[in-house]
Write a protein that holds these residues in place. Structure first.
Motif, PDB file in Angstrom:
ATOM      1  N   LEU A   1       2.502  70.317 -85.456  1.00 38.76           N
ATOM      2  CA  LEU A   1       3.691  70.283 -84.618  1.00 38.76           C
ATOM      3  C   LEU A   1       4.213  68.854 -84.639  1.00 38.76           C
ATOM      4  O   LEU A   1       3.430  67.900 -84.490  1.00 38.76           O
ATOM      5  CB  LEU A   1       3.343  70.695 -83.189  1.00 38.76           C
ATOM      6  CG  LEU A   1       3.152  72.195 -82.964  1.00 38.76           C
ATOM      7  CD1 LEU A   1       2.368  72.452 -81.684  1.00 38.76           C
ATOM      8  CD2 LEU A   1       4.515  72.895 -82.919  1.00 38.76           C
ATOM      9  N   VAL A   2       5.519  68.704 -84.838  1.00 35.29           N
ATOM     10  CA  VAL A   2       6.133  67.368 -84.835  1.00 35.29           C
ATOM     11  C   VAL A   2       7.122  67.328 -83.687  1.00 35.29           C
ATOM     12  O   VAL A   2       8.032  68.174 -83.604  1.00 35.29           O
ATOM     13  CB  VAL A   2       6.861  67.080 -86.163  1.00 35.29           C
ATOM     14  CG1 VAL A   2       7.500  65.689 -86.129  1.00 35.29           C
ATOM     15  CG2 VAL A   2       5.897  67.207 -87.326  1.00 35.29           C
ATOM     16  N   THR A   3       6.939  66.371 -82.775  1.00 32.73           N
ATOM     17  CA  THR A   3       7.819  66.327 -81.616  1.00 32.73           C
ATOM     18  C   THR A   3       8.454  64.942 -81.503  1.00 32.73           C
ATOM     19  O   THR A   3       7.840  63.935 -81.862  1.00 32.73           O
ATOM     20  CB  THR A   3       7.038  66.737 -80.342  1.00 32.73           C
ATOM     21  OG1 THR A   3       7.921  66.740 -79.244  1.00 32.73           O
ATOM     22  CG2 THR A   3       5.886  65.800 -80.057  1.00 32.73           C
ATOM     23  N   MET A   4       9.696  64.923 -81.064  1.00 37.08           N
ATOM     24  CA  MET A   4      10.470  63.679 -81.027  1.00 37.08           C
ATOM     25  C   MET A   4      11.214  63.547 -79.722  1.00 37.08           C
ATOM     26  O   MET A   4      11.761  64.525 -79.206  1.00 37.08           O
ATOM     27  CB  MET A   4      11.480  63.697 -82.163  1.00 37.08           C
ATOM     28  CG  MET A   4      10.846  63.371 -83.497  1.00 37.08           C
ATOM     29  SD  MET A   4      12.002  63.662 -84.826  1.00 37.08           S
ATOM     30  CE  MET A   4      11.736  65.395 -85.044  1.00 37.08           C
ATOM     31  N   ASP A   5      11.262  62.321 -79.203  1.00 39.81           N
ATOM     32  CA  ASP A   5      11.976  62.006 -77.960  1.00 39.81           C
ATOM     33  C   ASP A   5      13.040  60.980 -78.341  1.00 39.81           C
ATOM     34  O   ASP A   5      12.718  59.922 -78.897  1.00 39.81           O
ATOM     35  CB  ASP A   5      10.971  61.409 -76.961  1.00 39.81           C
ATOM     36  CG  ASP A   5      11.540  61.266 -75.561  1.00 39.81           C
ATOM     37  OD1 ASP A   5      12.761  61.450 -75.377  1.00 39.81           O
ATOM     38  OD2 ASP A   5      10.751  60.957 -74.646  1.00 39.81           O
ATOM     39  N   PHE A   6      14.296  61.263 -78.040  1.00 36.48           N
ATOM     40  CA  PHE A   6      15.378  60.487 -78.646  1.00 36.48           C
ATOM     41  C   PHE A   6      16.638  60.593 -77.801  1.00 36.48           C
ATOM     42  O   PHE A   6      16.903  61.636 -77.187  1.00 36.48           O
ATOM     43  CB  PHE A   6      15.620  61.044 -80.064  1.00 36.48           C
ATOM     44  CG  PHE A   6      16.759  60.440 -80.812  1.00 36.48           C
ATOM     45  CD1 PHE A   6      16.763  59.083 -81.117  1.00 36.48           C
ATOM     46  CD2 PHE A   6      17.824  61.228 -81.235  1.00 36.48           C
ATOM     47  CE1 PHE A   6      17.818  58.534 -81.841  1.00 36.48           C
ATOM     48  CE2 PHE A   6      18.876  60.684 -81.954  1.00 36.48           C
ATOM     49  CZ  PHE A   6      18.869  59.336 -82.250  1.00 36.48           C
ATOM     50  N   GLY A   7      17.429  59.526 -77.794  1.00 33.70           N
ATOM     51  CA  GLY A   7      18.723  59.576 -77.131  1.00 33.70           C
ATOM     52  C   GLY A   7      19.593  58.429 -77.599  1.00 33.70           C
ATOM     53  O   GLY A   7      19.092  57.418 -78.096  1.00 33.70           O
ATOM     54  N   VAL A   8      20.895  58.596 -77.462  1.00 28.33           N
ATOM     55  CA  VAL A   8      21.830  57.533 -77.844  1.00 28.33           C
ATOM     56  C   VAL A   8      22.738  57.235 -76.656  1.00 28.33           C
ATOM     57  O   VAL A   8      22.742  57.960 -75.652  1.00 28.33           O
ATOM     58  CB  VAL A   8      22.683  57.935 -79.067  1.00 28.33           C
ATOM     59  CG1 VAL A   8      21.798  58.195 -80.273  1.00 28.33           C
ATOM     60  CG2 VAL A   8      23.567  59.137 -78.756  1.00 28.33           C
ATOM     61  N   ARG A   9      23.480  56.150 -76.790  1.00 29.38           N
ATOM     62  CA  ARG A   9      24.382  55.722 -75.728  1.00 29.38           C
ATOM     63  C   ARG A   9      25.814  55.745 -76.276  1.00 29.38           C
ATOM     64  O   ARG A   9      26.062  55.199 -77.345  1.00 29.38           O
ATOM     65  CB  ARG A   9      23.994  54.297 -75.319  1.00 29.38           C
ATOM     66  CG  ARG A   9      24.464  53.876 -73.959  1.00 29.38           C
ATOM     67  CD  ARG A   9      23.872  52.526 -73.575  1.00 29.38           C
ATOM     68  NE  ARG A   9      22.959  52.614 -72.449  1.00 29.38           N
ATOM     69  CZ  ARG A   9      21.804  51.994 -72.359  1.00 29.38           C
ATOM     70  NH1 ARG A   9      21.388  51.249 -73.354  1.00 29.38           N
ATOM     71  NH2 ARG A   9      21.049  52.118 -71.280  1.00 29.38           N
ATOM     72  N   VAL A  10      26.715  56.392 -75.541  1.00 33.63           N
ATOM     73  CA  VAL A  10      28.131  56.426 -75.931  1.00 33.63           C
ATOM     74  C   VAL A  10      28.947  55.950 -74.725  1.00 33.63           C
ATOM     75  O   VAL A  10      28.791  56.485 -73.618  1.00 33.63           O
ATOM     76  CB  VAL A  10      28.565  57.858 -76.327  1.00 33.63           C
ATOM     77  CG1 VAL A  10      30.076  57.921 -76.550  1.00 33.63           C
ATOM     78  CG2 VAL A  10      27.831  58.318 -77.585  1.00 33.63           C
TER      79      VAL A  10
ATOM     80  N   LEU B   1      16.782  63.558 -75.073  1.00 35.29           N
ATOM     81  CA  LEU B   1      16.397  64.908 -75.504  1.00 35.29           C
ATOM     82  C   LEU B   1      15.083  64.869 -76.271  1.00 35.29           C
ATOM     83  O   LEU B   1      14.767  63.868 -76.912  1.00 35.29           O
ATOM     84  CB  LEU B   1      17.477  65.494 -76.432  1.00 35.29           C
ATOM     85  CG  LEU B   1      18.874  65.678 -75.834  1.00 35.29           C
ATOM     86  CD1 LEU B   1      19.877  66.000 -76.933  1.00 35.29           C
ATOM     87  CD2 LEU B   1      18.867  66.788 -74.777  1.00 35.29           C
ATOM     88  N   GLN B   2      14.336  65.973 -76.204  1.00 34.14           N
ATOM     89  CA  GLN B   2      13.154  66.127 -77.059  1.00 34.14           C
ATOM     90  C   GLN B   2      13.256  67.445 -77.809  1.00 34.14           C
ATOM     91  O   GLN B   2      13.711  68.451 -77.248  1.00 34.14           O
ATOM     92  CB  GLN B   2      11.861  66.111 -76.227  1.00 34.14           C
ATOM     93  CG  GLN B   2      11.551  64.758 -75.621  1.00 34.14           C
ATOM     94  CD  GLN B   2      10.316  64.801 -74.744  1.00 34.14           C
ATOM     95  OE1 GLN B   2       9.264  65.240 -75.167  1.00 34.14           O
ATOM     96  NE2 GLN B   2      10.456  64.347 -73.502  1.00 34.14           N
ATOM     97  N   ARG B   3      12.834  67.401 -79.068  1.00 33.82           N
ATOM     98  CA  ARG B   3      12.819  68.596 -79.904  1.00 33.82           C
ATOM     99  C   ARG B   3      11.474  68.657 -80.619  1.00 33.82           C
ATOM    100  O   ARG B   3      10.862  67.617 -80.899  1.00 33.82           O
ATOM    101  CB  ARG B   3      13.955  68.548 -80.940  1.00 33.82           C
ATOM    102  CG  ARG B   3      15.365  68.667 -80.326  1.00 33.82           C
ATOM    103  CD  ARG B   3      15.577  70.058 -79.751  1.00 33.82           C
ATOM    104  NE  ARG B   3      16.860  70.239 -79.077  1.00 33.82           N
ATOM    105  CZ  ARG B   3      16.992  70.271 -77.746  1.00 33.82           C
ATOM    106  NH1 ARG B   3      15.943  70.068 -76.950  1.00 33.82           N
ATOM    107  NH2 ARG B   3      18.158  70.490 -77.197  1.00 33.82           N
ATOM    108  N   THR B   4      11.028  69.877 -80.909  1.00 34.41           N
ATOM    109  CA  THR B   4       9.739  70.083 -81.581  1.00 34.41           C
ATOM    110  C   THR B   4       9.941  70.994 -82.789  1.00 34.41           C
ATOM    111  O   THR B   4      10.761  71.924 -82.733  1.00 34.41           O
ATOM    112  CB  THR B   4       8.717  70.703 -80.604  1.00 34.41           C
ATOM    113  OG1 THR B   4       8.546  69.814 -79.502  1.00 34.41           O
ATOM    114  CG2 THR B   4       7.371  70.916 -81.272  1.00 34.41           C
TER     115      THR B   4
END
Lengths: 396, 396
Positions: free
Chosen positions: B235-244, B251-254
């Motif tokens: 399982l590969v999971t990522m926690d990520f966000g950007v600024r606009v 957000l996190q996606r797996t």
């Protein structure tokens, strides 16, 4: 490595001050970061976190579970405690084991760089220490934090020299851009592009890094570059610095744009420049360990007044470090807002700017900012001082 | 424009709370910036500065001379005072004119986002207000600051929707990079390059934005990507966000990487994913104005426990705004470190994450983070919820 070095420096400063422990207490550091944190931990922290250093050189950290690995990997902490639901228990255990008679905290009315503890976090500590009957043992850590920031190590100085060299090179390059018709904004954009091209970052907020002022009647300082264009007869002055390995440079340079047929500086401009140089040298001559910043400011300020110029409405020079404005001791006048800063004795290893300014009516501002290092016996240039005011071609 | 809007919002909140004035007091904001500042002023401030708002909607600013123009140009302040040598006199004059019975300041034990006043600056205010016999009128501005940050305007929501869309697009693109042999660090570098290419910035410190965890026995959270490589069955999971426009997504996606011959999820992984989705839906169903964040956390936490998983060692969800972690109200358990946050009634206009997590032995972590907006009657998705766990090709 740097963290370990700074922790040992802190232990030494605690001994010098006769203090029993120093606590940096913080949470959600991307929101309210204590400016001391880069000296103690490599990245951001989320939950309540404390870094506790004692004069024997022992360093203890209490952090949330997910920050534990990052803190442990520094190799700088003898003990790392973590928690999930409550900071209270590991903290109380730790303080009970130390039994400090005095507890230094990062607050200061007189020095913003030593004032990283928020009032809410102070209240939390007051409550926790109150449970141990120690709430009356809290004192300001101003002397500890100042020592860490002000006594530059060889490694810190090496980074600062690089940051100075980079800024000086960009000042060299930008001269070709200073031609009639070019706007402050365009000149600033050229310098910023050069910063990006070199993979550097800005020493302060890019809105005013650089600031560029051309000609008479400008905003003078802390104001973003405008669409005002360079004209023949203008003095053009710039305030600029970059950051290398976390350490800043902060320099000002001034140039003159020739009017048709002009090959030398107008007399009034030359007189202004010479006076400013004299003010800088007079201030530098005062600098040495044990001297007061107030005296250096007075030396420069009096030089301007003696030669018929108004005094500058700010302090002569500040320290530089991880921030462009760093440290506590200041080369400044005895004004209320500067509190005790101009009276703090100088020490070897401090890095200061010297930045007087004067106005030449009809032409603009002459403003030069140099950087110096306090040595055991005096002060030495870190920047290559601007000893000439270049006359730039006034025709395209 | 935004500053004016926020000042009016503050005036309204002061009326609601029956408070007489709100003071934001700061200095050298590049060193110790109060997180409320972007709502009050467009750039950094150097000398002691105060922003004083009263329930009648009047806004007064006291700033150093060189910050005057920047503050005036916002058009949001009815009166701007400046000074060169001392902040004391204009400040005392201003407070004497208002004669407030209560003075709200930016400190809070329970909410870091409302805790921007340093303890040194608190002591300075205490001294100044003491001269007017008003030192006992200081109270926490937690409710005012929370209202400003939590009640998102249409403009703020538009920026957040853009930040969410951008992050989702990058999550879409990165899937092609998740192949056996690729390291966490390489996957993160791809996402960061995409952020730069789009001219965006990171929602939090780039050391962990994104964080990437592949396979079992990883650090789980708040840890930089490593050289660990993706393997079939991970399982590969990522926690990520950007600024606009200053506003964040988080957000996190797996994803699942197939083993040879595998075309569907292993049963244990499917069960984990389904349970996590159920937990998210259970929490969302609780959300509406007046509900408590504690109840949403309990709904998700119980779902995991009921289905045989361990509970996650953190709060279910936080608010998002100019910071990835923003606001006071929290979807969290009644743990000491969260103080009153999980008990604060929810309001329309709040934006929360919902981010439970569980472990599937031998495969890794399933972690999904969605973003929702509290509406007048419930909650609506801001993100496009992850309703499937993609099975990515396990051969190159």
């Amino acid at each position: 490595m740097m963290i370990k070095e700074k922790i040992q420096q802190a232990a030494k400063a605690l001994s010098e001050c006769g203090l029993d422990c120093w606590i940096t207490f913080t949470r959600e550091t991307e929101i309210n970061g204590d400016p001391i944190l880069p000296f103690l931990v490599p990245g951001p922290l989320t939950w309540h976190s404390a870094f506790i250093i004692t004069p024997d050189g022992r360093a203890r950290a209490i952090v949330g579970r997910y920050d534990r690995a990052t803190v442990e990997e520094t190799g700088a902490y003898d003990e790392v405690y973590d928690f999930v639901t409550s900071f209270r228990e590991p903290f109380l255990d730790c303080i009970r084991a130390i039994q400090p008679a005095s507890i230094a905290l990062n607050y200061s009315e007189g020095s913003e760089i030593c004032d990283g503890l928020t009032h809410g976090m102070f209240l939390t500590l007051q409550g926790l220490l109150g449970e141990l009957g120690m709430a009356d043992r809290m004192v300001s850590a101003e002397r500890i934090v100042s020592a860490l920031r002000e006594r530059k190590s060889a490694g810190e100085l090496a980074s600062m020299r690089k940051a100075i060299r980079q800024a000086q090179e960009i000042f060299q390059l930008v001269q070709a851009q200073i031609v009639p018709g070019r706007t402050e904004r365009e000149i600033a954009a050229f310098m910023q592009a050069e910063v990006h091209r070199r993979g550097l970052t800005f020493a302060w907020h890019p809105d005013t890094c650089p600031s560029v002022f051309t000609g008479p009647d400008t905003a003078e300082a802390h104001y973003s570059p405008t669409d005002r264009a360079v004209e023949p007869g203008h003095l053009v002055t710039m305030d600029f610095g970059v950051r290398v390995d976390g350490y800043c440079s902060d320099l000002q340079r001034t140039f003159y744009v020739a009017r048709p047929g002009e090959t030398a500086l107008p007399e009034a401009v030359q007189h202004g420049f010479d006076t400013l140089r004299r003010a800088i040298e007079a201030a530098k001559a005062v600098l040495k360990p044990g001297a007061k910043g107030l005296d250096a400011d007075t030396a420069a300020r009096q030089t301007l007044l003696t030669h018929g110029y108004e005094e500058y409405p700010f302090g002569l020079g500040h320290q530089v470090g991880r921030f462009a404005h760093d440290g506590t001791a200041l080369l400044g006048p005895a004004w209320a807002k500067y509190a005790g800063k101009p009276f703090k004795p100088l020490e070897a290893g401090m890095v200061f700017t010297i930045e007087p300014r004067l106005s030449v009516p009809g032409h603009g501002i002459v403003s030069i900012e140099e950087m110096v290092l306090i040595t055991d016996s005096g002060a030495e240039w870190l920047s290559d001082p601007q000893v000439e005011l270049p006359v730039l071609a006034g025709t395209r």
